[in-house]
Design a protein around this motif. Structure first.
Motif, PDB file in Angstrom:
ATOM      1  N   VAL A 146       0.868  -1.181   0.000  1.00 20.26           N
ATOM      2  CA  VAL A 146       0.000   0.000   0.000  1.00 20.26           C
ATOM      3  C   VAL A 146       0.905   1.231   0.000  1.00 20.26           C
ATOM      4  O   VAL A 146       1.188   1.838   1.035  1.00 20.26           O
ATOM      5  N   ASP A 147       1.376   1.557  -1.199  1.00 17.12           N
ATOM      6  CA  ASP A 147       2.275   2.703  -1.342  1.00 17.12           C
ATOM      7  C   ASP A 147       1.456   3.975  -1.546  1.00 17.12           C
ATOM      8  O   ASP A 147       0.232   3.953  -1.453  1.00 17.12           O
ATOM      9  N   VAL A 148       2.137   5.077  -1.856  1.00 22.40           N
ATOM     10  CA  VAL A 148       1.446   6.356  -1.908  1.00 22.40           C
ATOM     11  C   VAL A 148       0.345   6.375  -2.979  1.00 22.40           C
ATOM     12  O   VAL A 148      -0.717   6.975  -2.776  1.00 22.40           O
ATOM     13  N   ASP A 149       0.552   5.704  -4.105  1.00 22.39           N
ATOM     14  CA  ASP A 149      -0.466   5.719  -5.162  1.00 22.39           C
ATOM     15  C   ASP A 149      -1.720   4.941  -4.755  1.00 22.39           C
ATOM     16  O   ASP A 149      -2.843   5.420  -4.905  1.00 22.39           O
ATOM     17  N   VAL A 150      -1.503   3.729  -4.249  1.00 24.23           N
ATOM     18  CA  VAL A 150      -2.639   2.923  -3.790  1.00 24.23           C
ATOM     19  C   VAL A 150      -3.344   3.648  -2.637  1.00 24.23           C
ATOM     20  O   VAL A 150      -4.577   3.747  -2.596  1.00 24.23           O
ATOM     21  N   ALA A 151      -2.558   4.185  -1.714  1.00 21.97           N
ATOM     22  CA  ALA A 151      -3.117   4.869  -0.552  1.00 21.97           C
ATOM     23  C   ALA A 151      -3.937   6.096  -0.969  1.00 21.97           C
ATOM     24  O   ALA A 151      -4.977   6.390  -0.378  1.00 21.97           O
ATOM     25  N   THR A 152      -3.472   6.795  -1.995  1.00 26.89           N
ATOM     26  CA  THR A 152      -4.201   7.984  -2.468  1.00 26.89           C
ATOM     27  C   THR A 152      -5.579   7.599  -2.990  1.00 26.89           C
ATOM     28  O   THR A 152      -6.582   8.270  -2.693  1.00 26.89           O
ATOM     29  N   CYS A 153      -5.652   6.516  -3.741  1.00 23.46           N
ATOM     30  CA  CYS A 153      -6.949   6.056  -4.254  1.00 23.46           C
ATOM     31  C   CYS A 153      -7.885   5.683  -3.107  1.00 23.46           C
ATOM     32  O   CYS A 153      -9.071   6.018  -3.122  1.00 23.46           O
ATOM     33  N   GLY A 183       2.102   8.625   2.692  1.00 19.71           N
ATOM     34  CA  GLY A 183       2.512   9.751   1.856  1.00 19.71           C
ATOM     35  C   GLY A 183       1.398  10.477   1.118  1.00 19.71           C
ATOM     36  O   GLY A 183       1.661  11.361   0.300  1.00 19.71           O
ATOM     37  N   VAL A 184       0.145  10.125   1.407  1.00 17.31           N
ATOM     38  CA  VAL A 184      -0.977  10.793   0.729  1.00 17.31           C
ATOM     39  C   VAL A 184      -0.989  12.286   1.067  1.00 17.31           C
ATOM     40  O   VAL A 184      -0.807  12.668   2.223  1.00 17.31           O
ATOM     41  N   ASP A 185      -1.216  13.122   0.051  1.00 16.77           N
ATOM     42  CA  ASP A 185      -1.399  14.556   0.252  1.00 16.77           C
ATOM     43  C   ASP A 185      -2.860  14.785   0.663  1.00 16.77           C
ATOM     44  O   ASP A 185      -3.718  15.083  -0.173  1.00 16.77           O
ATOM     45  N   GLY A 186      -3.155  14.619   1.941  1.00 14.90           N
ATOM     46  CA  GLY A 186      -4.527  14.720   2.447  1.00 14.90           C
ATOM     47  C   GLY A 186      -5.183  16.062   2.155  1.00 14.90           C
ATOM     48  O   GLY A 186      -6.261  16.110   1.554  1.00 14.90           O
TER      49      GLY A 186
END
Ligand SMILES: [Mn+2]
Length: 315
Positions: A146-153, A183-186
């Motif tokens: 669950v990296d930044v891209d997966v986490a962002t989605c 690392g998501v830009d919340g």
């Protein structure tokens, strides 16, 4: 074996997977599909994401990581393993329903209380704040990074379905912390998904709010406030801009139920409903062929708004 384990097993065995969102796609259905798509794609699975219906994907959702895995509906191949995400019923798959029905292993991942299950494997958790949370469980079971891209989605589904965490459960806050740590830009995504409109949105909202009517006797005297967005706005500023009107109408404390009627074409309406406390909207939505959650539900109809309002008044 629990439903989550069965879904993981199905995904591990599938060389190719088709992921489907619901019609009039929101951030939870698209974010859930793209998070799963990214993880499967990285594992070497042949994956395609289908978005049903004539409505174009909202700009903000098209900017989510993995959006390149979305295939135009006419080009969807339709794999043997198909997954419907955030769809309360098969009807929500609209013109891609055949793709789902043609699968040999059909998986439903959803959190709508009204969902009775329509797959070979149903992973439905009405206690989850969003489908993205359930997808995270699946990804953990699958062993996905669950990296930044997966986490962002996933965050996109979480922040929107919880109304910016207004009604988020403790577990959802914990998940948010994990996604932000990844690392998501919340703040950035919250602004993009919830606090960004075209200039014309202001005039549409003014028009919609001017149409608002309070019906104190509706829903057994608990009250109804409703507003309409006519079809001319869809062409002017895009269908998705009308989705936020319910968030204004539902703030009116004089009524337990808030409803926004959105006209997609002359006489064709989609209806968003919210209840503040006592009114369970699931039976109301089901009576009109729709579905949802006790405090947030919807349906579609063709005809007159007055007739539907009359049915609320006698409810
Ligand atoms: Mn959802």
């Amino acid at each position: 074996m629990g439903s989550c384990d069965r879904v993981v097993e199905v995904l591990r065995e599938a060389p190719a997977v088709t992921l489907l969102t619901h019609v009039r796609p929101d951030a939870d259905t698209v974010g859930s599909a793209l998070a799963l798509a990214l993880a499967l794609d990285r594992s070497g699975v042949d994956v395609e994401v289908g978005v049903p219906g004539p409505m174009p994907l909202p700009d903000a959702l098209g900017r989510l990581p993995g959006a390149k895995l979305i295939v135009p509906a006419p080009e969807i191949v339709g794999n043997r393993t198909v997954v419907a995400l955030d769809c309360a019923s098969a009807e929500r798959l609209d013109d891609l329903r055949d793709v789902f029905d043609s699968g040999t292993t059909r998986v439903v991942i959803d959190h709508h209380a009204s969902n009775v299950g329509f797959g070979d494997v149903d992973l439905i958790d009405p206690d989850a704040d969003c489908t993205a949370e359930i997808v995270l469980q699946v990804l953990d079971g699958y062993g996905a990074d669950v990296d930044v891209d997966v986490a962002t989605c996933l965050y996109a589904g979480l922040v929107t379905d919880t109304g910016s965490f207004r009604w988020a459960r403790p577990g959802s806050h914990a998940i948010a912390a994990r996604l932000l740590d990844a690392g998501v830009d919340g703040p950035g995504w919250t602004r993009t998904l919830l606090d960004t409109h075209r200039f014309g949105w202001l005039a549409m909202v003014a028009d919609a709010l001017r149409s608002a009517v309070l019906v104190p006797e509706a829903f057994g005297g608990n009250g109804l406030v409703y507003a309409c967005v006519d079809h001319t706005w869809r062409d002017a500023i895009g269908w998705d801009e009308a989705e936020s009107v319910i968030d204004l109408v539902r703030t009116i404390g004089d009524a337990d139920v808030a409803v926004v009627f959105k006209e997609s074409a002359p006489g064709r309406w989609t209806v968003s409903m919210r209840s503040r406390s006592v009114t369970d909207l699931v039976p109301v939505a089901r009576a009109h062929g729709g579905g949802g959650h006790p405090h947030a539900a919807g349906f579609g109809f063709t005809g007159s708004v007055d007739e539907v309002v009359a049915s609320f008044t006698t409810a």
